[in-house]
Write a protein that holds these residues in place. Sequence first.
Motif, mmCIF file in Angstrom:
data_model
loop_
_atom_site.group_PDB
_atom_site.id
_atom_site.type_symbol
_atom_site.label_atom_id
_atom_site.label_comp_id
_atom_site.label_asym_id
_atom_site.label_seq_id
_atom_site.Cartn_x
_atom_site.Cartn_y
_atom_site.Cartn_z
ATOM 1 N N HIS A 65 0.831 -1.203 0.000
ATOM 2 C CA HIS A 65 0.000 0.000 0.000
ATOM 3 C C HIS A 65 0.867 1.256 0.000
ATOM 4 O O HIS A 65 0.554 2.250 -0.695
ATOM 5 N N THR A 66 1.952 1.242 0.769
ATOM 6 C CA THR A 66 2.859 2.387 0.818
ATOM 7 C C THR A 66 3.456 2.659 -0.558
ATOM 8 O O THR A 66 3.542 3.821 -0.993
ATOM 9 N N ALA A 67 3.864 1.600 -1.260
ATOM 10 C CA ALA A 67 4.427 1.769 -2.602
ATOM 11 C C ALA A 67 3.395 2.328 -3.564
ATOM 12 O O ALA A 67 3.682 3.243 -4.356
ATOM 13 N N LEU A 68 2.176 1.809 -3.499
ATOM 14 C CA LEU A 68 1.123 2.285 -4.386
ATOM 15 C C LEU A 68 0.813 3.758 -4.132
ATOM 16 O O LEU A 68 0.530 4.513 -5.072
ATOM 17 N N GLU A 69 0.869 4.177 -2.890
ATOM 18 C CA GLU A 69 0.520 5.558 -2.542
ATOM 19 C C GLU A 69 1.445 6.550 -3.231
ATOM 20 O O GLU A 69 1.001 7.637 -3.649
ATOM 21 N N THR A 70 2.720 6.210 -3.372
ATOM 22 C CA THR A 70 3.660 7.093 -4.061
ATOM 23 C C THR A 70 3.729 6.783 -5.553
ATOM 24 O O THR A 70 3.575 7.662 -6.400
ATOM 25 N N GLY A 90 6.491 -9.333 -19.474
ATOM 26 C CA GLY A 90 7.766 -9.841 -18.997
ATOM 27 C C GLY A 90 7.811 -10.117 -17.514
ATOM 28 O O GLY A 90 8.849 -10.523 -16.980
ATOM 29 N N MET A 91 6.695 -9.942 -16.827
ATOM 30 C CA MET A 91 6.673 -10.048 -15.376
ATOM 31 C C MET A 91 6.827 -11.493 -14.919
ATOM 32 O O MET A 91 6.255 -12.410 -15.512
ATOM 33 N N SER A 92 7.609 -11.672 -13.869
ATOM 34 C CA SER A 92 7.753 -12.986 -13.231
ATOM 35 C C SER A 92 7.627 -12.774 -11.730
ATOM 36 O O SER A 92 6.978 -11.827 -11.296
ATOM 37 N N GLY A 93 8.218 -13.616 -10.912
ATOM 38 C CA GLY A 93 8.071 -13.477 -9.465
ATOM 39 C C GLY A 93 8.967 -12.399 -8.890
ATOM 40 O O GLY A 93 9.969 -12.006 -9.488
ATOM 41 N N GLY A 94 8.612 -11.959 -7.694
ATOM 42 C CA GLY A 94 9.458 -11.028 -6.950
ATOM 43 C C GLY A 94 9.075 -9.576 -7.134
ATOM 44 O O GLY A 94 8.263 -9.217 -7.985
ATOM 45 N N THR A 95 9.657 -8.721 -6.299
ATOM 46 C CA THR A 95 9.405 -7.273 -6.247
ATOM 47 C C THR A 95 7.919 -6.945 -6.426
ATOM 48 O O THR A 95 7.541 -6.159 -7.300
ATOM 49 N N PRO A 96 7.039 -7.528 -5.604
ATOM 50 C CA PRO A 96 5.597 -7.382 -5.858
ATOM 51 C C PRO A 96 5.081 -5.959 -5.713
ATOM 52 O O PRO A 96 4.263 -5.509 -6.532
ATOM 53 N N ALA A 97 5.503 -5.244 -4.685
ATOM 54 C CA ALA A 97 4.981 -3.892 -4.478
ATOM 55 C C ALA A 97 5.392 -2.980 -5.636
ATOM 56 O O ALA A 97 4.565 -2.256 -6.203
ATOM 57 N N TYR A 98 6.644 -3.035 -5.990
ATOM 58 C CA TYR A 98 7.152 -2.178 -7.059
ATOM 59 C C TYR A 98 6.531 -2.554 -8.404
ATOM 60 O O TYR A 98 6.062 -1.693 -9.158
ATOM 61 N N SER A 99 6.489 -3.856 -8.702
ATOM 62 C CA SER A 99 5.979 -4.310 -10.000
ATOM 63 C C SER A 99 4.509 -3.976 -10.176
ATOM 64 O O SER A 99 4.083 -3.485 -11.235
ATOM 65 N N VAL A 100 3.699 -4.230 -9.151
ATOM 66 C CA VAL A 100 2.266 -3.936 -9.249
ATOM 67 C C VAL A 100 2.033 -2.430 -9.363
ATOM 68 O O VAL A 100 1.186 -1.975 -10.135
ATOM 69 N N SER A 101 2.796 -1.652 -8.626
ATOM 70 C CA SER A 101 2.612 -0.197 -8.688
ATOM 71 C C SER A 101 2.977 0.342 -10.072
ATOM 72 O O SER A 101 2.304 1.248 -10.587
ATOM 73 N N LYS A 102 4.009 -0.205 -10.683
ATOM 74 C CA LYS A 102 4.409 0.262 -12.010
ATOM 75 C C LYS A 102 3.460 -0.260 -13.092
ATOM 76 O O LYS A 102 3.211 0.432 -14.096
ATOM 77 N N ALA A 103 2.918 -1.467 -12.927
ATOM 78 C CA ALA A 103 1.894 -1.940 -13.856
ATOM 79 C C ALA A 103 0.676 -1.022 -13.798
ATOM 80 O O ALA A 103 0.066 -0.690 -14.821
ATOM 81 N N GLY A 104 0.310 -0.605 -12.585
ATOM 82 C CA GLY A 104 -0.785 0.344 -12.435
ATOM 83 C C GLY A 104 -0.484 1.679 -13.092
ATOM 84 O O GLY A 104 -1.357 2.291 -13.719
ATOM 85 N N LEU A 105 0.763 2.138 -12.961
ATOM 86 C CA LEU A 105 1.157 3.396 -13.593
ATOM 87 C C LEU A 105 1.064 3.289 -15.108
ATOM 88 O O LEU A 105 0.658 4.235 -15.795
ATOM 89 N N ASN A 106 1.433 2.132 -15.644
ATOM 90 C CA ASN A 106 1.309 1.925 -17.088
ATOM 91 C C ASN A 106 -0.157 1.988 -17.521
ATOM 92 O O ASN A 106 -0.485 2.570 -18.559
ATOM 93 N N ALA A 107 -1.044 1.371 -16.740
ATOM 94 C CA ALA A 107 -2.471 1.422 -17.058
ATOM 95 C C ALA A 107 -2.982 2.860 -17.000
ATOM 96 O O ALA A 107 -3.758 3.297 -17.873
#
Length: 218
Positions: free
Chosen positions: A94-99, A135-152
């Motif tokens: 949640h903290t990662a998504l907020e920023t 290209g997404m695989s496992g790991g870095t979940p907070a960062y990866s999900v937040s950046k996927a959201g930014l792409n959307a």
Amino acid sequence: MSIALVTGGNRGIGLEVCRQLARNGHEVILGSRDVAKGRAVAGGLRVVELDVADDSSVRRAAGEIGALDVLVNNAAILYDTWARAETADLDEVHTALETNLFGAWRTTQAFLPHLRRSAHSRVVNVSSESGSLGGMSGGTPAYSVSKAGLNALTRLLAAELRPHGILVNAICPGWTDTDMGQGGRPVEQGAASVVWAVELPDDGPTGGFFRDGRPLEW
């Protein structure tokens, strides 16, 4: 040339983007959560206190800045290489998504009145290939999900703002040698990808995901 605001501009890619834009003749506003740190590295650039995770800070900055042509949503946190989605601390996510996502979203909303008054507006979202679903695989979940959201968000804003002539693109600077990504390519190269999107012609692409001027898979 344009007036450009760079969030998270006091270090890393953001600071180098500020420097390159200034060298290219743009009027640069360096956004920094800690204004003292921003002023310490600004080298004469204008500095504004801006915490993208704080609504009141964003609204205050929008009130202080009278005109704007370019918004570079660069501020980001929490490259959580130690974490996995199956066991992730959701408060941390949640903290990662907020920023990384909501910060870019609220800042864009706050500055849209400024951008609509400009004849050559750009919104550049500094993303990451970590957010590529292809290209997404496992790991870095907070960062990866937040950046996927930014792409959307990039895709949505690009479609909605196209009639106003505002170009909106996501840029992956690549694995770059900064505090967040030590050992990568020179920060100058990563920042140059961002500057490329700022300086696109008015008939340039919008709603795209690029690195070094070349499209990436969503």
